[in-house]
Design an enzyme around this catalytic site. Structure first.
Site, PDB file in Angstrom:
ATOM      1  N   HIS A 137      -6.936  11.262 -16.000  1.00 23.18           N
ATOM      2  CA  HIS A 137      -7.070  11.291 -14.537  1.00 23.18           C
ATOM      3  C   HIS A 137      -8.470  11.722 -14.108  1.00 23.18           C
ATOM      4  CE1 HIS A 137      -2.416  11.710 -13.872  1.00 23.18           C
ATOM      5  NE2 HIS A 137      -2.796  10.482 -14.122  1.00 23.18           N
ATOM      6  N   HIS A 155       0.743   1.988 -19.044  1.00 24.03           N
ATOM      7  CA  HIS A 155       1.951   1.356 -18.488  1.00 24.03           C
ATOM      8  C   HIS A 155       2.547   0.369 -19.483  1.00 24.03           C
ATOM      9  CE1 HIS A 155       2.051   2.212 -13.936  1.00 24.03           C
ATOM     10  NE2 HIS A 155       1.267   3.109 -14.496  1.00 24.03           N
ATOM     11  N   ASN A 196       3.655  -0.554 -10.177  1.00 20.52           N
ATOM     12  CA  ASN A 196       2.504  -1.448 -10.316  1.00 20.52           C
ATOM     13  C   ASN A 196       1.421  -1.154  -9.283  1.00 20.52           C
ATOM     14  OD1 ASN A 196       3.161  -2.515  -7.840  1.00 20.52           O
ATOM     15  ND2 ASN A 196       3.647  -4.557  -8.578  1.00 20.52           N
ATOM     16  N   ARG A 236      -5.147   2.804 -17.246  1.00 19.23           N
ATOM     17  CA  ARG A 236      -3.762   2.989 -16.878  1.00 19.23           C
ATOM     18  C   ARG A 236      -2.870   1.823 -17.309  1.00 19.23           C
ATOM     19  NH1 ARG A 236      -1.916   6.776 -13.998  1.00 19.23           N
ATOM     20  NH2 ARG A 236       0.122   6.382 -13.091  1.00 19.23           N
TER      21      ARG A 236
END
Ligand SMILES: *[C@@H]1O[C@H](CO)[C@@H](O)[C@H](O)[C@H]1NC(C)=O
Ligand SMILES: *[C@@H]1O[C@H](CO)[C@@H](O)[C@H](O)[C@H]1NC(C)=O
Ligand SMILES: *[C@@H]1O[C@H](CO)[C@@H](O)[C@H](O)[C@H]1NC(C)=O
Ligand SMILES: *[C@@H]1O[C@H](CO)[C@@H](O)[C@H](O)[C@H]1NC(C)=O
Ligand SMILES: *[C@@H]1O[C@H](CO)[C@@H](O)[C@H](O)[C@H]1NC(C)=O
Length: 328
Positions: A193, A68, A96, A64
């Site tokens: 995911h 990001h 975050n 992830r």
């Protein structure tokens, strides 16, 4: 003469553009460190093998983290910079919450600095780590294009460019398109995911307060009802601490389990459910809920390469940070 040279130049530019898409044009290549730091990729993999063996739950957050990073200001390691006096960095913005593992990146970086000081960028470390955690979770290998350099800027409010878990399909498609990613990339990357966990706070509205009425009947009707009942036993209203596995039962194995879940309307995020609202993403989910992993694995590598190409700094732009959390 001059005009002929210009024509040749233009032709070759057009040709290389056609050949390589945008990756090579932006100066990334596979094996960028093969001369300057030949063991770079082996060092990263070796370190990640040890870390994931001890702390397998870091695989999801580290995958992830690259996402990001790339969605905000391009893949330039802006996600790793600390806030400074007068500037709140991305790290300290709300999204975050799902990120962990900054210490892992620092540990990998210090190994690389020992082997080849000042050579390997933090942005490339994020891309290599993302690939390696997938491999170490029994997922696919893909060649990581390297040569990114690190940026100087990180601004908390720019994390608005990250699609929130509450997004509908229109928002998801347009936020991916804004980064040059396709509808297929959206459904393929969502397959990530399959590893990791989600905090109840990211989907609690679907269980208790879907339309703002905040009563026990105010649920997301698209969420499969037995699963909803189960999630309610785990997540209490306003629960900010509990989390659930996104692909229950195999949340540490990179497989097609996510598509199986979503196909049964058991995706935890609204943004998972939303993928059933578009013909292309729906078809992909239904197909891969039942298909062998090989095609998804190939697609995932391809989409990660595309994502890893967003807004990269190359050549003499940016810098190679000595420490990933501060600019030099
Ligand atoms: C960045 O912030 C973290 C957490 O506050 C801290 O541990 C780290 O030392 C900081 N980095 C630098 C280079 O000061
Ligand atoms: C996330 O941001 C909040 C402030 O919004 C901060 O208090 C917290 O330490 C940050 N968490 C991490 C893991 O950096
Ligand atoms: C985002 O932050 C930057 C710098 O901190 C500031 O200049 C800008 O006005 C902010 N934008 C919004 C929409 O809050
Ligand atoms: C999707 O979400 C956006 C942003 O919240 C909203 O403006 C838009 O109306 C929504 N679209 C649909 C079709 O619900
Ligand atoms: C329910 O949702 C509304 C609007 O989305 C929000 O203002 C309110 O605080 C929420 N209530 C609870 C109890 O979570």
């Amino acid at each position: 003469m001059a005009s002929r040279a210009l024509l040749v130049l233009l032709a070759s530019l057009a040709f290389s553009f056609l050949l390589s898409g945008s990756v090579e044009a932006q100066g990334l290549s596979v094996g960028f460190y093969s001369k300057t730091c030949p063991s770079a990729e082996a060092i990263v993999f070796d370190e990640m093998s040890k870390i994931i063996k001890l702390a397998p739950s870091l695989a999801g957050p580290l995958l992830r983290m690259h996402f990001h990073d790339c969605f905000v200001r391009g893949c330039d390691a802006s996600v790793l910079l600390n806030s400074t006096k007068g500037n709140v960095a991305e790290k300290d913005a709300r999204p975050n919450l799902s990120l962990r593992g900054y210490g892992v990146i620092d540990r990998v970086k210090s190994k690389l600095e020992k082997a080849c000081p000042g050579v390997v960028s933090c942005a490339d470390i994020l891309a290599l780590v993302a690939r390696d955690v997938v491999v170490l979770s029994k997922g696919p290998f893909w060649p990581v294009w390297t040569g990114r350099r690190d940026g100087f800027v990180s601004i908390a409010n720019e994390t608005k460019q990250l699609p929130p878990p509450t997004s509908n399909i229109t928002t998801l498609i347009s936020m991916f398109a804004a980064k040059g990613l396709s509808v297929k990339d959206l459904v393929v990357l969502s397959g990530g995911h399959t590893i990791g966990i989600s905090h109840c706070s990211s989907f609690n509205d679907r269980l208790y307060n879907f339309t703002g009425k905040a009563n026990l009947a105010d649920i997301d009707p698209t969420l499969e009802k037995h699963y909803l009942a189960k999630l309610r036993t785990i997540c209490k209203p306003n629960d900010a601490v509990t989390f659930v596995e996104m692909d229950p039962g195999s949340f540490r194995t990179f497989d097609t389990g996510y598509y199986k879940q979503v196909s049964k309307r058991r995706g935890v995020f609204h943004s998972d459910e939303a993928l059933l609202e578009h013909p292309l993403t729906k078809a992909y989910i239904l197909k891969h809920a039942a298909a062998p992993e090989s095609e998804f694995f190939k697609d995932f590598g391809d989409s990660m390469i595309s994502m890893g190409n967003i807004g990269v700094l190359t050549g003499s732009a940016g810098e190679i940070r000595k420490k990933c959390s501060v600019i030099n």
